[in-house]
Design a protein around this motif. Sequence first.
Motif, PDB file in Angstrom:
ATOM      1  N   GLY A   1      -3.248   1.056  -6.855  1.00  0.00           N
ATOM      2  CA  GLY A   1      -2.464  -0.106  -7.238  1.00  0.00           C
ATOM      3  C   GLY A   1      -2.903  -1.365  -6.507  1.00  0.00           C
ATOM      4  O   GLY A   1      -2.959  -2.454  -7.092  1.00  0.00           O
ATOM      5  N   VAL A   2      -3.212  -1.224  -5.221  1.00  0.00           N
ATOM      6  CA  VAL A   2      -3.664  -2.380  -4.437  1.00  0.00           C
ATOM      7  C   VAL A   2      -4.986  -2.903  -4.985  1.00  0.00           C
ATOM      8  O   VAL A   2      -5.161  -4.115  -5.196  1.00  0.00           O
TER       9      VAL A   2
ATOM     10  N   LEU B   1       0.813  -1.212   0.000  1.00  0.00           N
ATOM     11  CA  LEU B   1       0.000   0.000   0.000  1.00  0.00           C
ATOM     12  C   LEU B   1       0.848   1.263   0.000  1.00  0.00           C
ATOM     13  O   LEU B   1       0.554   2.231  -0.715  1.00  0.00           O
ATOM     14  N   ASP B   2       1.930   1.270   0.782  1.00  0.00           N
ATOM     15  CA  ASP B   2       2.798   2.454   0.838  1.00  0.00           C
ATOM     16  C   ASP B   2       3.479   2.726  -0.498  1.00  0.00           C
ATOM     17  O   ASP B   2       3.765   3.878  -0.829  1.00  0.00           O
ATOM     18  N   LYS B   3       3.743   1.665  -1.280  1.00  0.00           N
ATOM     19  CA  LYS B   3       4.514   1.821  -2.514  1.00  0.00           C
ATOM     20  C   LYS B   3       3.637   2.093  -3.728  1.00  0.00           C
ATOM     21  O   LYS B   3       3.982   2.915  -4.583  1.00  0.00           O
ATOM     22  N   ILE B   4       2.487   1.399  -3.827  1.00  0.00           N
ATOM     23  CA  ILE B   4       1.680   1.534  -5.047  1.00  0.00           C
ATOM     24  C   ILE B   4       0.352   2.241  -4.796  1.00  0.00           C
ATOM     25  O   ILE B   4      -0.400   2.486  -5.741  1.00  0.00           O
TER      26      ILE B   4
ATOM     27  N   VAL C   1      14.847   8.268   5.664  1.00  0.00           N
ATOM     28  CA  VAL C   1      14.764   7.180   4.687  1.00  0.00           C
ATOM     29  C   VAL C   1      13.310   6.772   4.498  1.00  0.00           C
ATOM     30  O   VAL C   1      12.453   7.031   5.351  1.00  0.00           O
ATOM     31  N   ASP C   2      13.021   6.128   3.354  1.00  0.00           N
ATOM     32  CA  ASP C   2      11.653   5.715   3.062  1.00  0.00           C
ATOM     33  C   ASP C   2      11.434   4.223   3.271  1.00  0.00           C
ATOM     34  O   ASP C   2      10.480   3.645   2.757  1.00  0.00           O
ATOM     35  N   TYR C   3      12.321   3.581   4.014  1.00  0.00           N
ATOM     36  CA  TYR C   3      12.172   2.169   4.330  1.00  0.00           C
ATOM     37  C   TYR C   3      12.309   1.987   5.842  1.00  0.00           C
ATOM     38  O   TYR C   3      12.805   2.872   6.553  1.00  0.00           O
ATOM     39  N   SER C   4      11.840   0.843   6.339  1.00  0.00           N
ATOM     40  CA  SER C   4      11.869   0.616   7.781  1.00  0.00           C
ATOM     41  C   SER C   4      13.285   0.284   8.235  1.00  0.00           C
ATOM     42  O   SER C   4      14.090  -0.279   7.480  1.00  0.00           O
TER      43      SER C   4
END
Length: 456
Positions: A237-238, A230-233, A338-341
Motif C-alpha cells: 500500500g505504501v 505502513l502498519d495499516k496498509i 489494542v492495535d493502536y498506540s
Amino acid sequence: MTPAADAMAAEPRCGRGASIWEARRVASVNPPRGMRDFLPAEKARRERVLAVIRDRYSAHGFDEIETPVMEEYSRLHAGIGGDNEKLAYNVLKRGLDADAVRRAAEDPSALTDLGLRYDLTVPLARFYASHRAELPAVFRAIQSAPVWRAERPQKGRYRQFVQCDIDVIGDASPRAEAELVVATLDAVDALGLEGATVRINDRRVLDWMLDGFGFIAGERPGLLITIDKLDKIGPEGVIAELRDPQGSDSSAVDAIEGFLRRPMTLEYNPYGERQIRKLLPPDAPDEIVAHLVGIGAAVAAARPAAPGGDIPLVFDPFLVRGMGYYTGTIFELAHPSVDYSLGGGGRYDGMIGRFLGQEVPAVGFSIGFERIVELVSAMAEGSAPAVVLVHDRDVPLDDLLALKAALIGEGSRVRLEQRTKNLKALLERAASDGYTAFATVSAGTGRDSLEVKALD
C-alpha cells in the motif's frame, strides 16, 4: 420584582405544561460537540487513574507544574506545533467593532491575540524559558491537564481531552529518554496494564535513510504521512501510494521498495545494536545507533528482564510520529490488548531555543490518558469504605450529622440519603456512584447500634 423577573412572569406559556424556558427556545442542554460531561462515578475513576500516574511519575523524580490554559496567538502559531496549529481555538481580541473585524478578515492574527493550548509541550517550552533561573540544571516536569483542538469529533477523538506529560529538559544524553521510558512503563504497570512495550526510532536516522533512497527534502512532509501508514496498509500500500502520478521520484520509490522487500533472516535479536543495524541500511550513523543502544542499556538496568525475556523496547526504523518539532529520538507506547498506540513522544531540542535564543536539549513522553482510562478496569477505592446512610424522615439532623462525622473520622466516605419507597433503586444508584456499603438509620440509632452492610 426586578425588570427581568417581571418580563418572565408576563411571558405566556406555549401549550399545556410548557415552561417559560421552552417558550424562549434556550440552547441545547448537551455539551458542545466533541466535549463531554462526566457523572460522579466516571469522574472518580478518571481521578483515580490520574492519581496513580502522578504518583508513579513523582516517585521517579518528576515535579508537577501548571501553565495557563491560554497562550499568546503568536506563540501557538510559531511553526513549532505542526498540524495542531491549524486546529487551535483562537480568542477574539477585546473591543473589536464590526469595522475592525471587516478590515482584519484576511488576517487572523489581527483578530486574535490569545488561543487555547492544543498541547502541553509548547506551554512547557515557554514556561522553561520564563523560569529557567529558578529551575535545576536538569528539570523533570509533570503536566496533566486538558487541551483543546478543533478536531472532527468521532469515536475516541475529542475536542477537549486530558494529556499526561513528563519531560526532561537540559539533558542530551540517553539517560533522559531512559528515565521517561522507565517512568511511563512503571505507571502503566501500576494501572494493571502489564506487558506494554515502547517502539523507538530516531528522526535523524529516518531522515538519513530517506536521503539515501533519493527523496528530496521538499517532499518530506507528505512522504512521512505515507510511511506512517505502513502498519495499516503494508509495504504494498505504501509503495502504491508513493507511485501515484503526483507522487515521488520513481528511482527513490524503487530504492525504498527494494529495501522493504529485501530478504531477511529468521534470526531473532533482542533490542540492541544487532537488532538496530539489522533493520537499517548498511553504514548507519554510529553516533545515532550508539544513542539508541545507550537508551536500551539504561532501561535494561532499571527493568531487568525475566530469564529468557527481553527489555520492553522494539526498534522500528519507520516509526514517524507526526509532530514537526521532533529532532531526534521518538517513541510510542504499545500494549498487546489494542492495535493502536497508548502514548508517545520524542526529542524536541530546537523548540526552547525559539524562546531563549540558544539550544536547550528537551525530550518528553505523553500518555494517552483518554485511551488508558478506557482500558483500565474500575479500580478499587481502597480499604476505606464508602457508606450511604439511608435515614428515616424523623431522624434529628443533629444526630445524622454526628453519626456522619463519626464515620468520616474513622476514614469512611459518607453520603446521607433520605429513605424512599424504592430503596433498591436508591442503593443501585449509590453503587453506580462508587459507594460500597450502606446502613439504615432510624430515630435513636447511634454509632454502636449502626449496622453497615456491603452493597452487592
